[in-house]
Design a protein around this motif. Structure first.
Motif, PDB file in Angstrom:
ATOM      1  N   ALA A 126      22.643  48.349  20.639  1.00  0.00           N
ATOM      2  CA  ALA A 126      21.459  48.532  21.475  1.00  0.00           C
ATOM      3  C   ALA A 126      21.774  49.380  22.712  1.00  0.00           C
ATOM      4  O   ALA A 126      21.299  49.121  23.811  1.00  0.00           O
ATOM      5  CB  ALA A 126      20.888  47.179  21.887  1.00  0.00           C
ATOM      6  N   GLY A 127      22.626  50.398  22.512  1.00  0.00           N
ATOM      7  CA  GLY A 127      22.899  51.335  23.580  1.00  0.00           C
ATOM      8  C   GLY A 127      23.888  50.868  24.622  1.00  0.00           C
ATOM      9  O   GLY A 127      24.076  51.507  25.646  1.00  0.00           O
ATOM     10  N   ARG A 128      24.564  49.768  24.392  1.00  0.00           N
ATOM     11  CA  ARG A 128      25.535  49.310  25.382  1.00  0.00           C
ATOM     12  C   ARG A 128      26.786  48.797  24.692  1.00  0.00           C
ATOM     13  O   ARG A 128      26.743  48.263  23.589  1.00  0.00           O
ATOM     14  CB  ARG A 128      24.954  48.204  26.269  1.00  0.00           C
ATOM     15  N   ALA A 129      27.915  48.976  25.364  1.00  0.00           N
ATOM     16  CA  ALA A 129      29.175  48.486  24.818  1.00  0.00           C
ATOM     17  C   ALA A 129      29.158  46.969  24.806  1.00  0.00           C
ATOM     18  O   ALA A 129      28.695  46.339  25.749  1.00  0.00           O
ATOM     19  CB  ALA A 129      30.339  48.994  25.662  1.00  0.00           C
ATOM     20  N   VAL A 130      29.633  46.377  23.721  1.00  0.00           N
ATOM     21  CA  VAL A 130      29.603  44.919  23.621  1.00  0.00           C
ATOM     22  C   VAL A 130      30.994  44.323  23.499  1.00  0.00           C
ATOM     23  O   VAL A 130      31.158  43.123  23.692  1.00  0.00           O
ATOM     24  CB  VAL A 130      28.748  44.453  22.415  1.00  0.00           C
ATOM     25  N   SER A 131      31.999  45.130  23.194  1.00  0.00           N
ATOM     26  CA  SER A 131      33.326  44.534  23.014  1.00  0.00           C
ATOM     27  C   SER A 131      34.428  45.308  23.719  1.00  0.00           C
ATOM     28  O   SER A 131      35.556  44.855  23.765  1.00  0.00           O
ATOM     29  CB  SER A 131      33.660  44.464  21.520  1.00  0.00           C
ATOM     30  N   GLY A 132      34.103  46.478  24.260  1.00  0.00           N
ATOM     31  CA  GLY A 132      35.145  47.287  24.870  1.00  0.00           C
ATOM     32  C   GLY A 132      36.097  47.866  23.851  1.00  0.00           C
ATOM     33  O   GLY A 132      37.233  48.186  24.169  1.00  0.00           O
ATOM     34  N   PHE A 133      35.649  48.006  22.618  1.00  0.00           N
ATOM     35  CA  PHE A 133      36.480  48.538  21.536  1.00  0.00           C
ATOM     36  C   PHE A 133      36.118  50.001  21.347  1.00  0.00           C
ATOM     37  O   PHE A 133      35.034  50.334  20.870  1.00  0.00           O
ATOM     38  CB  PHE A 133      36.230  47.739  20.251  1.00  0.00           C
ATOM     39  N   LEU A 185      30.983  65.245  17.446  1.00  0.00           N
ATOM     40  CA  LEU A 185      29.605  65.144  17.912  1.00  0.00           C
ATOM     41  C   LEU A 185      28.943  63.885  17.380  1.00  0.00           C
ATOM     42  O   LEU A 185      28.275  63.151  18.129  1.00  0.00           O
ATOM     43  CB  LEU A 185      28.823  66.388  17.502  1.00  0.00           C
ATOM     44  N   ALA A 186      29.125  63.608  16.107  1.00  0.00           N
ATOM     45  CA  ALA A 186      28.549  62.391  15.527  1.00  0.00           C
ATOM     46  C   ALA A 186      29.123  61.151  16.190  1.00  0.00           C
ATOM     47  O   ALA A 186      28.400  60.172  16.456  1.00  0.00           O
ATOM     48  CB  ALA A 186      28.814  62.361  14.021  1.00  0.00           C
ATOM     49  N   ASN A 187      30.411  61.184  16.480  1.00  0.00           N
ATOM     50  CA  ASN A 187      31.052  60.036  17.119  1.00  0.00           C
ATOM     51  C   ASN A 187      30.459  59.776  18.505  1.00  0.00           C
ATOM     52  O   ASN A 187      30.144  58.640  18.861  1.00  0.00           O
ATOM     53  CB  ASN A 187      32.555  60.269  17.221  1.00  0.00           C
ATOM     54  N   MET A 188      30.296  60.836  19.290  1.00  0.00           N
ATOM     55  CA  MET A 188      29.754  60.671  20.629  1.00  0.00           C
ATOM     56  C   MET A 188      28.298  60.198  20.585  1.00  0.00           C
ATOM     57  O   MET A 188      27.875  59.374  21.402  1.00  0.00           O
ATOM     58  CB  MET A 188      29.868  61.979  21.418  1.00  0.00           C
ATOM     59  N   ARG A 189      27.540  60.711  19.645  1.00  0.00           N
ATOM     60  CA  ARG A 189      26.132  60.309  19.534  1.00  0.00           C
ATOM     61  C   ARG A 189      25.977  58.853  19.111  1.00  0.00           C
ATOM     62  O   ARG A 189      24.901  58.268  19.294  1.00  0.00           O
ATOM     63  CB  ARG A 189      25.412  61.222  18.535  1.00  0.00           C
ATOM     64  N   ASN A 190      27.042  58.284  18.585  1.00  0.00           N
ATOM     65  CA  ASN A 190      26.982  56.894  18.126  1.00  0.00           C
ATOM     66  C   ASN A 190      27.853  55.962  18.964  1.00  0.00           C
ATOM     67  O   ASN A 190      28.194  54.864  18.523  1.00  0.00           O
ATOM     68  CB  ASN A 190      27.388  56.820  16.655  1.00  0.00           C
ATOM     69  N   GLY A 191      28.192  56.394  20.164  1.00  0.00           N
ATOM     70  CA  GLY A 191      28.902  55.518  21.081  1.00  0.00           C
ATOM     71  C   GLY A 191      30.408  55.585  21.025  1.00  0.00           C
ATOM     72  O   GLY A 191      31.086  54.696  21.556  1.00  0.00           O
ATOM     73  N   THR A 247      33.852  55.332   9.819  1.00  0.00           N
ATOM     74  CA  THR A 247      33.819  55.345  11.277  1.00  0.00           C
ATOM     75  C   THR A 247      32.552  54.672  11.796  1.00  0.00           C
ATOM     76  O   THR A 247      32.595  53.863  12.735  1.00  0.00           O
ATOM     77  CB  THR A 247      33.880  56.790  11.810  1.00  0.00           C
ATOM     78  N   LYS A 248      31.424  55.000  11.179  1.00  0.00           N
ATOM     79  CA  LYS A 248      30.131  54.436  11.609  1.00  0.00           C
ATOM     80  C   LYS A 248      30.124  52.924  11.454  1.00  0.00           C
ATOM     81  O   LYS A 248      29.544  52.204  12.290  1.00  0.00           O
ATOM     82  CB  LYS A 248      29.013  55.061  10.782  1.00  0.00           C
ATOM     83  N   THR A 249      30.795  52.423  10.433  1.00  0.00           N
ATOM     84  CA  THR A 249      30.872  50.976  10.241  1.00  0.00           C
ATOM     85  C   THR A 249      31.557  50.302  11.428  1.00  0.00           C
ATOM     86  O   THR A 249      31.093  49.266  11.926  1.00  0.00           O
ATOM     87  CB  THR A 249      31.640  50.649   8.942  1.00  0.00           C
ATOM     88  N   PHE A 250      32.655  50.899  11.887  1.00  0.00           N
ATOM     89  CA  PHE A 250      33.362  50.325  13.033  1.00  0.00           C
ATOM     90  C   PHE A 250      32.569  50.484  14.326  1.00  0.00           C
ATOM     91  O   PHE A 250      32.547  49.584  15.169  1.00  0.00           O
ATOM     92  CB  PHE A 250      34.749  50.964  13.173  1.00  0.00           C
ATOM     93  N   LEU A 251      31.902  51.610  14.492  1.00  0.00           N
ATOM     94  CA  LEU A 251      31.064  51.800  15.672  1.00  0.00           C
ATOM     95  C   LEU A 251      29.943  50.769  15.713  1.00  0.00           C
ATOM     96  O   LEU A 251      29.678  50.162  16.760  1.00  0.00           O
ATOM     97  CB  LEU A 251      30.484  53.218  15.675  1.00  0.00           C
TER      98      LEU A 251
END
Length: 325
Positions: A197-204, A215-221, A186-190
């Motif tokens: 850098a704290g901002r969405a770059v692809s809308g994915f 919780l881990a997912n939300m903390r990593n965007g 999951t972290k690889t895809f995130l």
């Protein structure tokens, strides 16, 4: 059912979604009234709907049955913008039919399995499959969430495949559900697509397939979770999604969710699907809910008693007064 009406585009769906378990009648046909009531209860708990996923027994259902149930939800007044129905099939023509139907109803998106019967499908073959679906549906409102569940489907979704699809169809390829059970995956895809850098770059948007990683997912965007146990524990899961970055006890909330998850996923039971249905039957006082469609089977009486005891031991409860069954 009324004719399908083309609705305006919907906003991106995020948060906590339930892969809605499907009730069946004694002849194993879908039970639309119980299905609708369960969906309405989930919505009342601030969760969205991902009907026709793995825990919906969708791959034991026909295209017609899925269309019938989606029509029934819309006819009952369920807001399509809170739905992400599963539409992925081995047959590309069935996938296109189900996807087009969902989009015409105005659903927020569709959750799409890769074609999973041929296990050695190449990246090129999978790319052609998804590309063909996008082109044949031909609707600018289409939002596809790729469904990666290698423990079941074997055929998965790779980073390179997502890169190709995003480059070709940046609006249609909206995100994924990662049910690999591997946080590193999951972290690889995130890292690759969701946040930089704290901002969405692809809308994915990346959803995890278990609230154990919420919780881990939300903390990593990440965007949220589409998890089986949302069917029985929606309020607590949504609470963590809503509060993950504003309260001091987020880690404790996550730990409590994990305890519930462990009970339902225990190998003591025939399947998680059967355990979920047993719990709904118990707390809703409706034994008709226990039925699974073959080849799945319900829990034995002994397993049902064990599940009830395990849930009591952890202090689990579903708000009976809200279960309008």
């Amino acid at each position: 059912m009324p004719e399908t009406i083309t609705l305006p585009p919907t906003e991106r769906i995020r948060g906590v979604l339930a892969p809605v378990v499907t009730p069946f009648k004694a002849d194993f046909s879908p039970d639309p009234q119980r299905f609708i009531r369960h969906c309405q209860w989930l919505l009342s708990q601030n969760c969205g709907l991902a009907p026709f996923g793995t825990n919906s027994e969708a791959n034991s259902m026909s295209t017609h049955e899925r269309i019938f149930l989606l029509d029934a939800l819309v006819a009952a007044g369920v807001d399509p913008s809170r739905m992400m129905p599963g539409t992925g099939c081995c047959s590309i023509t069935e996938t296109i039919e189900l996807t087009a139907h969902a989009i015409k109803h105005g659903c927020a998106g569709v959750l799409m399995l890769p074609p999973f019967y041929y296990k050695n499908a190449s990246e090129e073959g999978l790319y052609r499959y998804f590309s063909e679906v996008v082109q044949r549906v031909g609707d600018t409102r289409l939002r596809i969430y790729l469904y990666h569940i290698p423990p079941v489907a074997i055929v998965g979704v790779s980073v390179k495949l997502v890169e190709r699809l995003l480059k070709a169809y940046p609006n249609a390829i909206a995100g994924m559900k990662d049910s690999s059970g591997d946080w590193n995956n999951t972290k690889t895809f995130l890292d690759a697509f969701a946040v930089r850098a704290g901002r969405a770059v692809s809308g994915f948007d990346v959803f995890v397939g278990s609230e154990s990683f919420l919780l881990a997912n939300m903390r990593n965007g990440g965007a949220g979770t589409i998890s089986a146990t949302v069917n029985v524990n929606p309020a607590a899961i949504h609470k963590l999604y809503k509060q993950w970055n504003t309260v001091d006890d987020a880690d404790q909330q996550q730990a409590k969710l994990n305890v519930v998850r462990e009970v339902f996923s225990s190998r003591k039971f025939a399947s998680m699907i059967a355990a979920l249905k047993e719990a709904i039957a118990i707390y809703g006082n409706d034994p008709e809910w226990v039925r699974a469609r073959p080849p799945l089977v319900e829990l034995t009486r002994e397993q049902g008693e064990l599940l009830a005891a395990d849930l009591k031991a952890i202090g689990f409860a579903m708000p009976r007064e809200s279960l309008r069954w």
